[in-house]
Design a protein around this motif. Sequence first.
Motif, mmCIF file in Angstrom:
data_model
loop_
_atom_site.group_PDB
_atom_site.id
_atom_site.type_symbol
_atom_site.label_atom_id
_atom_site.label_comp_id
_atom_site.label_asym_id
_atom_site.label_seq_id
_atom_site.Cartn_x
_atom_site.Cartn_y
_atom_site.Cartn_z
ATOM 1 N N ARG A 147 0.905 -0.963 0.034
ATOM 2 C CA ARG A 147 0.132 -0.033 -0.050
ATOM 3 C C ARG A 147 0.760 1.194 0.104
ATOM 4 O O ARG A 147 1.970 1.162 0.476
ATOM 5 C CB ARG A 147 -0.932 0.229 1.130
ATOM 6 C CG ARG A 147 -0.199 0.052 2.403
ATOM 7 C CD ARG A 147 -1.093 -0.162 3.565
ATOM 8 N NE ARG A 147 -0.500 -0.341 4.792
ATOM 9 C CZ ARG A 147 0.135 0.598 5.383
ATOM 10 N NH1 ARG A 147 0.111 1.831 5.212
ATOM 11 N NH2 ARG A 147 0.772 0.442 6.744
ATOM 12 N N ARG A 148 0.344 2.205 -0.354
ATOM 13 C CA ARG A 148 1.136 3.571 -0.310
ATOM 14 C C ARG A 148 1.058 4.439 1.174
ATOM 15 O O ARG A 148 0.088 4.552 1.819
ATOM 16 C CB ARG A 148 0.582 4.575 -1.170
ATOM 17 C CG ARG A 148 1.296 4.465 -2.751
ATOM 18 C CD ARG A 148 0.894 5.626 -3.575
ATOM 19 N NE ARG A 148 1.188 4.841 -4.815
ATOM 20 C CZ ARG A 148 2.397 4.614 -5.462
ATOM 21 N NH1 ARG A 148 3.443 4.850 -4.690
ATOM 22 N NH2 ARG A 148 2.694 4.169 -6.540
ATOM 23 N N GLY A 149 2.197 4.655 1.428
ATOM 24 C CA GLY A 149 2.242 5.204 3.018
ATOM 25 C C GLY A 149 1.903 6.657 2.570
ATOM 26 O O GLY A 149 1.670 7.253 1.658
ATOM 27 N N ASP A 150 1.955 7.419 3.942
ATOM 28 C CA ASP A 150 1.456 8.760 3.725
ATOM 29 C C ASP A 150 2.386 9.833 3.003
ATOM 30 O O ASP A 150 1.929 10.616 2.327
ATOM 31 C CB ASP A 150 1.390 9.449 5.274
ATOM 32 C CG ASP A 150 0.653 8.771 6.191
ATOM 33 O OD1 ASP A 150 -0.338 8.011 5.644
ATOM 34 O OD2 ASP A 150 0.842 8.516 7.320
ATOM 35 N N ASP A 151 3.693 9.319 2.903
ATOM 36 C CA ASP A 151 4.494 10.376 2.051
ATOM 37 C C ASP A 151 4.605 9.779 0.748
ATOM 38 O O ASP A 151 5.390 10.200 -0.062
ATOM 39 C CB ASP A 151 6.230 10.247 2.594
ATOM 40 C CG ASP A 151 6.536 8.823 2.761
ATOM 41 O OD1 ASP A 151 5.683 7.800 2.605
ATOM 42 O OD2 ASP A 151 7.767 8.410 3.108
ATOM 43 N N GLY A 152 3.642 8.931 0.247
ATOM 44 C CA GLY A 152 3.660 8.274 -1.177
ATOM 45 C C GLY A 152 4.520 7.333 -1.594
ATOM 46 O O GLY A 152 4.449 7.001 -2.563
#
Lengths: 383, 1132
Positions: free
Chosen positions: B943-948
């Motif tokens: 999945r993508r984290g908050d920082d992309g």
Amino acid sequence: MTDQQTTSGRQVEPAEDAFRDELAFLAAYDSGRKPPGWLLTPRAAVTFVMGSDALTLPDKVAGLPARMTISPKFVGERALVERAVITLAGERGLLLVGEPGTAKSMLSELLAAAVSGTSQLVVQGTAGTTEDQLRYGWNYALLLAEGPSARALVPSPVLTAMRTGGVVRVEEVTRCLPEVQDALVSILSDRRIAVPELSGTDDATVHAAPGFTVIATANLRDRGVSEMSAALKRRFNFEAVGPIGDLAAETALVRRQATAALDRVAAPFAIDDIVLEALVTAFRDLRTGTSVEGWAVERPTTVMSTAEAVSVATSLGLANAYFTSDRDPLSLLPGHLLGVVRKDDPTDAARLLAYWDGAVRRRAESGTHTWRRLWDLRDVLDQ
Amino acid sequence: MVLSESDGAGGSAGGALDALVGHRAPYLIGVRHHSPALAAVVPALLEVAAPEVVLVELPEEMGEWLPHLAEPGLSAPVALSGAGRDGGGLAFYPFADFSPELAAIRWAAEAGVEVRTCDLPLSRHGEGYRARQAEATPLADALRRKVTGRDHDDLWDRLVEAAAPGQTPEAIRRAALYVGWALRTDGSVDPFDLRREAWMRQVIAETGGRACAAVIGSYHAAALLGGDPVEQEPASQREVITSLVPYTFAMLDERSGYPAGIRDPEWQQAVLAAAGDPGGVEAAAAAVIVRVCVRVRELGHPAGPGEAREALRLSVDLARLRGLPAPGRSEVVEAIQTVLTHADPLGRGRVVAKAAGDVLVGKRTGGLAPGTPRSGLAPSVEALLAELRLPGPDSRDTVELRLDPARSDRDARREITLNRLALLGVPYAESTSTAGVGGTDAITTRWTATWTPATAATLPVAGLWGATLPLAAAGRLRARRADRDGHTAGEVVADLADAARCGLDDLVSDILADAATVLPASASLTDLLAALDLLDRLRAGHLPGGNHLDDDLPRVLETAAVAQLDGLAGSESPADARSLVELGQRHDAHGTGLRLAAALRRLTEDGAPLIAGAATASRVLLGLLPPTDLGDRAASLVDNATTTSGRDTLRGFLTGCLAAAEPLLESPEALTPLLDRVAALADQDFLDRLPTLRAAFATVGPTPRQRITAVVEQHTGARIDTGHDPEVMARWVAAEQAALAVLAAHGLRHGQFSAPPQEDDREPAAHQGITPVTRWRLVLGSRDDVGGETRRYAAALDELYGMDRGEGADRHGVGGGRGTPFPNTRQWAEELGELFGARVREEVLAAAVEGGRVDAALQIDPDAVRPSVDLLRTVLALSGGLPEATVARLRPLVARLVRELTAQLAVRLRPALTGISLPVPSRRPGGGLDLRRTVRANLATARRGDDGRLIVLPDRPVFRGKARRTSDWRLVLVVDVSGSMEASTVWSALTAAVFAGVPALSTHFLAFSTEVIDLTDHVDDPLALLLEVSVGGGTDIAGALRHAKTLVTVPERTLVVVVSDFEEGGPIGPLLAQVKDLVATGVSVLGCASLDDTGAARYSTAVAAGLVAAGMPIAALSPLELATWVGDKVRA
């Protein structure tokens, strides 16, 4: 082995908590020179394990009683404990070997508590023990997310002990696979662990702080498991821990522990001393290969440990508590002995028969009531 | 050390101690016979005290030797001894440089001060010490707890020796007096000690007030302050001979068995040399530890400077912890043990113990000063011989002696003397053996004795062992025992016999103690029965030295023998069956144990037929089984004997039963079912079984067979044994032969009436109505009239079984068909085929081969024969001693047998050895993380984290398992060929051949007896291998394993399989050490008590138990099970 009971919700209290007062008292009592990183002086550490008469503090210390009797915790030779303590004082590895049930683990726990104040840094050796339990592992989620970093590194108890200069215990070291055991070789000789994944940073090498050392335990009877390599053996001092030397001491111990086990299920322990003594005598005869009277007894390959005697005593007690006494405990004894002896090798049952032929029969002939009764019960053994 | 704080009794001790220390008439130096601490300070103490007389604690008779002891030319160790003329030892005083008495004597000689003895004269010793019950010793125990907490710790060593370095002489004297006082205060004093002390007081009084110093045992010091007079024994008339002889450190060491020794003399010498300087003692400890490490390395085990350093640190720190100025003997030994032995009492422990012994005990030998009078063994033996009227130095004649020790006291003493001289290796007398009536033990003995110059020359050499004949003999035997690296069962029995013959009572009890440990642990059943027999003779008084027998040992040995029974299960030797029966009979005397009953039952159920038979018979004899059960079982086996294996079983079972024939015949009903069965069989069935029955009954000697005959007669109601004159019978047979010849001449030869001998299943010549009596005549080979056609059967079997063995056998053959010898084997073989059919013929021929008849083997048709390991084994056993030409003729047979058997075996084994798998990726943590696989397996969690950034959560990490090499496994088969060509040997060779065909495995084949032969080159050709093996010799498993160890390159991938009966010829200790070593390196070791298809083995259970404990599992395996084990190990 001790009677000290605690009221907390743990089944077993670690040594440094169970004897917190004694450790604090001894630290204040003997203010002599300590090896680096030690909580107590070597002499006080020996006293802690062996116990002593009432000691008086030289100077009053707040929160400590002025006089205290140190309880004896290990039933055995003082010289052995002295050697063990001196070995640790030299920061050398200590390997306690002995038959199962000879209180090796308890001794290692006591020593660790006395030396570094904690016995919690421990690795349990099993066939499934891997190298990262002796060196370091990774938090793989962090590792994949951030790449190698000090944060993602999961230290083993050994690594923790090296950082803090404490004592780490490796239980049943011979149960680990040889290649896993060998991880200890470099730790014990180089006294540092390299973390190649972190090379270039300050964390690339973990150095052992003064005081770091290893107490390992091993069973002599664990056949077919991994032998230690000669290289590893050379890095340890060996101490063989023997079974308890004295019949009365062993009987008392068995009674105490069986009572404690029954306490837990709130049942009274109502086994006669005579039965217990017969039980312990039989165990000792079969363990040592010589009867109390000096007659030769053929030893079974099974280990006849005190712990095993405790479990038989507990079973007898439980049978007595739950199946209210329609059968006397003595009549159950031969069956239980057979159960203990048969564990390893079917020919051991034959050795128990030989014991009945020899020692039991001769005691019965000399007229002791208990043994005559046991001789009468011989048919239980021969199915 | 500060004594006043040592214990609670300090207050009262202080006063008593001050009195001792301050006493001046005499000035007291309390010592122990060996004490480096005191020996070092005695000169200084005496210098200060400046006595006019020095008293030493030696009996009056020793006084004459004091000047010689003080000679500067004398080098310690030496020993003073006093003995009776008859050789009984009375007193023994070894001296070393670290003996305070010697130091005092030397000081006095130098200072010109008089020295006197002060102990009770030997002539007044009377009964000496009585054996005493152990008493409570509260004070000593309290001290001990204080010092080390070990039971039986040596107080003197702790309080005097270890504490001495750095102390003033006076402090050391005080500590020594304190220990003596403490020990004395603890218990009651022996009356003998009281008499000795009274004598000492008297001697002191006789000095008449001159300044006097007493160097006495510190235990006695308190008594010299004063005491009541004691009534002395009158001086006995017994002549006392004293002598001064050179001594050695090896004998001085306490563990040598010589009296009045001390532990580790070389260490004591080093401490003396340090002269009380703590730094010097520490240096001595360092030197000793380094030398022990060097010695360990010389013995082939690692022990480097690192370990030496650690051992020294440990000993020094231990000393510090215990409040000692320098490490004492105990600290040094403890440190060596902790650091070097690795808690391994068998392998490394033995090596370290040996190294420590070499270094700490030392090899120093003493010598007397020139001019010292001659004393010791030679003069004492000469006097003894003269007294016994045996030839001495003045007569050179050879004397023939016939001694009757049981009747004449002097003969008994002569017998013992001659035996002792023989034990010492002094060439003087030789025993010429005599046998009693009927092969029993002889009561009288015969000797030839001569005094030769060799006798005179050897005696002084033997004198090193002791100053009188009994001491020397005991010393010699002790040294013989000490030189060994552990005793074998045979050695213990031989030692016991020697000690008993030489009347060495002390040693007999020592050896008996050894016997109680060694024999149960390593003796075979035969050894045990031999030892029991020896004990019986001792008890019966046929040998001197039997005074120490208790009832325990025979019981222990019998118990051990019962434990051996399980190892008999696979035996095929009638000797084992007889041992089994003998053991049962022994037990009958005092009731059958549970274990014996259980073991016999197991043997009955699972044992090889022979042992099952013997066990069944034993059970009947012991009343554990109704007699008819035995007969029923035998009868049922008769019924089952329709196949070759069935007949083998029958033969084995009956042979086993008949090992107990004599006692069994006391209850004839045991045989009844068998008799009935044999009588009820159809003729043809009987004839099929006849060779088998005859073979079984042929193992019984003629005398018991006569008794069996009587039983049969009683049962059938007809007489069998009429004892016809063999000559008459021979004439009858000759007449019949002539008649046959006539028939043949007219073309009517009998054989032509029956079907030609071609097929296996053809009907042999049919005979009707063989009566039960005739049947038993045939079975028993009775000397009776066997009529008509049956005589041919008798004759055919007599060819094989006609010669008798055992009790009552004479040189003439006995048998119903005597008189028709076959001109050659071929005719015999044909006759057999004609009478019994091809299959039975083969069995009888095989039996003949087993009996050593090569010609019979040549009659076996290689192509028609049914391949069996038994046959192969017998033929091979035979081929060992044959000329090459005959072997060549046997070769086709052997070759076919080997080929067929190997092929059969390969079919069975191959499945177990194939399918070696490759390692798979593992989910178990360990090794490295397999990144690619992990990412692939966890893509679902990406999945993508908050920082992309893309984050994969490794829910299921995958690791790289350590890649395992599957090739290069090495299998070493170590095969015992010492006994005979065992089935196991043949199976091993065949199995090895199959293993040799497995590519991942390199197979080695070591055949061993006392030598090891590496037959690896032949491993793929079992025929060559088997012909290469030469059978016989002793058993040296340890040696074989030593060789196997040289073949190990990668221990983790090496399998060592030992095929043996584990009756090790040498001591068991080195064997266990070898196994431990192998196991420790990581080699997989397996012991096969047998390798064949029966699963029952014959082996020494005692040795096997030791090996199992050392890490070598032992089992009776079939080749298939072995292959499965190997397969499992390789695949693991």
